[in-house]
Design a protein around this motif. Structure first.
Motif, PDB file in Angstrom:
ATOM      1  N   GLY A   1      65.570  36.805  83.958  1.00 36.48           N
ATOM      2  CA  GLY A   1      66.591  35.994  83.219  1.00 36.48           C
ATOM      3  C   GLY A   1      67.875  36.795  82.762  1.00 36.48           C
ATOM      4  O   GLY A   1      67.925  37.832  82.437  1.00 36.48           O
ATOM      5  N   TRP A   2      68.680  36.024  82.134  1.00 37.93           N
ATOM      6  CA  TRP A   2      69.875  36.850  81.581  1.00 37.93           C
ATOM      7  C   TRP A   2      70.098  35.895  79.911  1.00 37.93           C
ATOM      8  O   TRP A   2      69.984  34.792  79.869  1.00 37.93           O
ATOM      9  CB  TRP A   2      71.263  36.955  82.066  1.00 37.93           C
ATOM     10  N   TYR A   3      70.163  36.519  78.979  1.00 39.12           N
ATOM     11  CA  TYR A   3      70.307  36.202  77.522  1.00 39.12           C
ATOM     12  C   TYR A   3      71.400  36.902  77.188  1.00 39.12           C
ATOM     13  O   TYR A   3      71.844  37.975  77.707  1.00 39.12           O
ATOM     14  CB  TYR A   3      68.983  36.504  76.658  1.00 39.12           C
ATOM     15  N   ARG A   4      72.234  36.251  76.110  1.00 35.06           N
ATOM     16  CA  ARG A   4      73.092  36.921  75.449  1.00 35.06           C
ATOM     17  C   ARG A   4      73.175  36.764  73.885  1.00 35.06           C
ATOM     18  O   ARG A   4      72.593  35.813  73.331  1.00 35.06           O
ATOM     19  CB  ARG A   4      74.582  36.585  75.822  1.00 35.06           C
ATOM     20  N   GLN A   5      73.899  37.680  73.048  1.00 34.91           N
ATOM     21  CA  GLN A   5      73.801  37.834  71.711  1.00 34.91           C
ATOM     22  C   GLN A   5      75.402  38.133  71.315  1.00 34.91           C
ATOM     23  O   GLN A   5      75.539  39.040  71.506  1.00 34.91           O
ATOM     24  CB  GLN A   5      72.799  38.582  71.164  1.00 34.91           C
ATOM     25  N   ALA A   6      76.000  36.912  70.538  1.00 45.31           N
ATOM     26  CA  ALA A   6      77.198  37.367  69.997  1.00 45.31           C
ATOM     27  C   ALA A   6      76.950  37.909  68.740  1.00 45.31           C
ATOM     28  O   ALA A   6      76.144  37.494  67.972  1.00 45.31           O
ATOM     29  CB  ALA A   6      77.986  36.192  70.035  1.00 45.31           C
ATOM     30  N   PRO A   7      77.988  38.385  68.065  1.00 41.28           N
ATOM     31  CA  PRO A   7      78.007  39.040  66.622  1.00 41.28           C
ATOM     32  C   PRO A   7      77.745  37.859  65.557  1.00 41.28           C
ATOM     33  O   PRO A   7      78.385  36.742  65.798  1.00 41.28           O
ATOM     34  CB  PRO A   7      79.453  39.742  66.408  1.00 41.28           C
ATOM     35  N   GLY A   8      76.673  38.076  64.758  1.00 41.54           N
ATOM     36  CA  GLY A   8      76.155  36.883  63.809  1.00 41.54           C
ATOM     37  C   GLY A   8      75.509  35.599  64.525  1.00 41.54           C
ATOM     38  O   GLY A   8      75.446  34.591  63.712  1.00 41.54           O
ATOM     39  N   LYS A   9      75.249  35.917  65.459  1.00 44.28           N
ATOM     40  CA  LYS A   9      74.521  34.579  66.206  1.00 44.28           C
ATOM     41  C   LYS A   9      73.156  35.073  67.000  1.00 44.28           C
ATOM     42  O   LYS A   9      73.004  36.364  67.249  1.00 44.28           O
ATOM     43  CB  LYS A   9      75.259  33.971  67.391  1.00 44.28           C
ATOM     44  N   GLU A  10      72.443  34.097  67.197  1.00 46.24           N
ATOM     45  CA  GLU A  10      71.029  34.036  67.686  1.00 46.24           C
ATOM     46  C   GLU A  10      71.203  34.526  68.966  1.00 46.24           C
ATOM     47  O   GLU A  10      72.199  34.102  69.842  1.00 46.24           O
ATOM     48  CB  GLU A  10      70.089  33.148  67.455  1.00 46.24           C
ATOM     49  N   ARG A  11      70.181  35.264  69.545  1.00 46.71           N
ATOM     50  CA  ARG A  11      70.130  35.533  71.201  1.00 46.71           C
ATOM     51  C   ARG A  11      69.948  34.107  71.733  1.00 46.71           C
ATOM     52  O   ARG A  11      69.012  33.244  71.271  1.00 46.71           O
ATOM     53  CB  ARG A  11      69.287  36.437  71.674  1.00 46.71           C
ATOM     54  N   GLU A  12      70.495  33.847  72.993  1.00 51.71           N
ATOM     55  CA  GLU A  12      70.437  32.663  73.736  1.00 51.71           C
ATOM     56  C   GLU A  12      70.271  32.829  75.240  1.00 51.71           C
ATOM     57  O   GLU A  12      70.868  33.724  75.764  1.00 51.71           O
ATOM     58  CB  GLU A  12      71.508  31.695  73.272  1.00 51.71           C
ATOM     59  N   LEU A  13      69.556  31.701  75.717  1.00 58.13           N
ATOM     60  CA  LEU A  13      69.356  31.928  77.228  1.00 58.13           C
ATOM     61  C   LEU A  13      70.632  31.485  77.824  1.00 58.13           C
ATOM     62  O   LEU A  13      71.184  30.612  77.431  1.00 58.13           O
ATOM     63  CB  LEU A  13      68.357  31.059  77.624  1.00 58.13           C
ATOM     64  N   VAL A  14      70.952  32.360  78.954  1.00 57.10           N
ATOM     65  CA  VAL A  14      72.250  31.861  79.636  1.00 57.10           C
ATOM     66  C   VAL A  14      71.735  31.331  81.029  1.00 57.10           C
ATOM     67  O   VAL A  14      72.263  30.475  81.410  1.00 57.10           O
ATOM     68  CB  VAL A  14      72.801  33.326  79.961  1.00 57.10           C
ATOM     69  N   ALA A  15      70.927  32.147  81.623  1.00 58.18           N
ATOM     70  CA  ALA A  15      70.325  31.661  82.849  1.00 58.18           C
ATOM     71  C   ALA A  15      69.054  32.266  83.377  1.00 58.18           C
ATOM     72  O   ALA A  15      68.779  33.357  82.801  1.00 58.18           O
ATOM     73  CB  ALA A  15      71.261  31.957  84.132  1.00 58.18           C
ATOM     74  N   ARG A  16      68.351  31.517  84.001  1.00 62.81           N
ATOM     75  CA  ARG A  16      66.839  31.890  84.493  1.00 62.81           C
ATOM     76  C   ARG A  16      66.589  31.763  85.792  1.00 62.81           C
ATOM     77  O   ARG A  16      67.099  30.676  86.335  1.00 62.81           O
ATOM     78  CB  ARG A  16      65.997  31.244  83.442  1.00 62.81           C
ATOM     79  N   ILE A  17      65.901  32.271  86.492  1.00 63.19           N
ATOM     80  CA  ILE A  17      65.702  32.327  87.876  1.00 63.19           C
ATOM     81  C   ILE A  17      63.988  32.553  88.144  1.00 63.19           C
ATOM     82  O   ILE A  17      63.703  33.560  87.774  1.00 63.19           O
ATOM     83  CB  ILE A  17      66.403  32.977  88.971  1.00 63.19           C
ATOM     84  N   THR A  18      63.399  31.744  88.906  1.00 63.60           N
ATOM     85  CA  THR A  18      62.105  32.057  89.103  1.00 63.60           C
ATOM     86  C   THR A  18      61.645  32.662  90.481  1.00 63.60           C
ATOM     87  O   THR A  18      62.829  33.165  90.937  1.00 63.60           O
ATOM     88  CB  THR A  18      61.116  30.614  89.340  1.00 63.60           C
ATOM     89  N   SER A  19      60.653  33.028  90.672  1.00 65.71           N
ATOM     90  CA  SER A  19      60.405  34.013  91.859  1.00 65.71           C
ATOM     91  C   SER A  19      60.577  33.183  93.039  1.00 65.71           C
ATOM     92  O   SER A  19      61.098  33.751  94.249  1.00 65.71           O
ATOM     93  CB  SER A  19      58.714  34.548  91.741  1.00 65.71           C
ATOM     94  N   GLY A  20      60.293  32.034  93.112  1.00 71.11           N
ATOM     95  CA  GLY A  20      60.825  31.191  94.111  1.00 71.11           C
ATOM     96  C   GLY A  20      62.226  30.532  94.446  1.00 71.11           C
ATOM     97  O   GLY A  20      62.564  30.028  95.118  1.00 71.11           O
ATOM     98  N   GLY A  21      63.281  31.132  93.253  1.00 70.77           N
ATOM     99  CA  GLY A  21      64.298  30.848  93.593  1.00 70.77           C
ATOM    100  C   GLY A  21      64.914  29.436  92.594  1.00 70.77           C
ATOM    101  O   GLY A  21      66.171  29.277  92.622  1.00 70.77           O
ATOM    102  N   SER A  22      64.255  28.971  91.738  1.00 73.58           N
ATOM    103  CA  SER A  22      64.642  27.776  91.166  1.00 73.58           C
ATOM    104  C   SER A  22      65.468  28.502  89.874  1.00 73.58           C
ATOM    105  O   SER A  22      65.013  29.393  89.326  1.00 73.58           O
ATOM    106  CB  SER A  22      63.272  27.222  90.638  1.00 73.58           C
ATOM    107  N   THR A  23      66.524  27.721  89.559  1.00 80.21           N
ATOM    108  CA  THR A  23      67.404  28.181  88.456  1.00 80.21           C
ATOM    109  C   THR A  23      67.420  27.331  87.287  1.00 80.21           C
ATOM    110  O   THR A  23      67.383  26.029  87.638  1.00 80.21           O
ATOM    111  CB  THR A  23      68.614  28.628  89.094  1.00 80.21           C
ATOM    112  N   ASN A  24      67.881  27.682  86.357  1.00 72.98           N
ATOM    113  CA  ASN A  24      68.396  26.609  85.090  1.00 72.98           C
ATOM    114  C   ASN A  24      69.342  27.516  84.083  1.00 72.98           C
ATOM    115  O   ASN A  24      69.120  29.036  84.375  1.00 72.98           O
ATOM    116  CB  ASN A  24      67.320  26.119  84.270  1.00 72.98           C
ATOM    117  N   TYR A  25      70.304  26.919  83.531  1.00 73.00           N
ATOM    118  CA  TYR A  25      71.502  27.412  82.974  1.00 73.00           C
ATOM    119  C   TYR A  25      71.774  26.743  81.870  1.00 73.00           C
ATOM    120  O   TYR A  25      71.460  25.687  81.572  1.00 73.00           O
ATOM    121  CB  TYR A  25      72.646  27.165  83.990  1.00 73.00           C
ATOM    122  N   ALA A  26      72.262  27.584  80.740  1.00 75.68           N
ATOM    123  CA  ALA A  26      72.652  26.849  79.714  1.00 75.68           C
ATOM    124  C   ALA A  26      74.105  25.874  80.040  1.00 75.68           C
ATOM    125  O   ALA A  26      74.656  26.255  80.937  1.00 75.68           O
ATOM    126  CB  ALA A  26      73.032  28.044  78.577  1.00 75.68           C
TER     127      ALA A  26
END
Length: 121
Positions: free
Chosen positions: A35-60
């Motif tokens: 997966g990919w996460y991101r963290q902007a200044p002064g903010k908490e780290r958040e999930l951007v997108a995730r993919i399983t080994s089988g290719g299933s995805t989910n997005y912010a």
């Protein structure tokens, strides 16, 4: 020992595109989700997108329709194609992978070092 190495960040004008890559190397038996996460200044780290080994995805919700996550299992690499970038996408982007190092070992989470993405005119 497992390493995740990210690349592809940079400065882009709003509306532009960037493609991030994250390659896992070292002692790897199998990789589950990535997966990919991101963290902007002064903010908490958040999930951007995730993919399983089988290719299933989910997005912010904030990136749906603009970002696409994909992976190449043969290369142990995950990608994030980012289109129509907005100033609010500016952050340090981190990749994450759930990796089993040996056939008898447990899965552990590993993080990359982070790559800066800046969308600004």
């Amino acid at each position: 020992q497992v390493q995740l190495v990210e690349s592809g960040g940079g400065l882009v004008q709003p509306g532009g595109s960037l493609r991030l890559s994250c390659a896992a190397s070292g002692s790897i038996f199998s990789i589950n989700a990535m997966g990919w996460y991101r963290q902007a200044p002064g903010k908490e780290r958040e999930l951007v997108a995730r993919i399983t080994s089988g290719g299933s995805t989910n997005y912010a919700d904030s990136v749906k329709g603009r970002f696409t996550i994909s992976r190449d299992n043969a290369k142990n690499t995950v990608y994030l194609q980012m289109n129509s970038l907005k100033p609010e996408d500016t952050a340090v982007y981190y990749c994450d992978a759930e990796i089993q190092s040996t056939a008898w070992g447990r899965r552990s989470h590993y993080w990359g070092q982070g790559t800066q993405v800046t969308a600004s005119s």
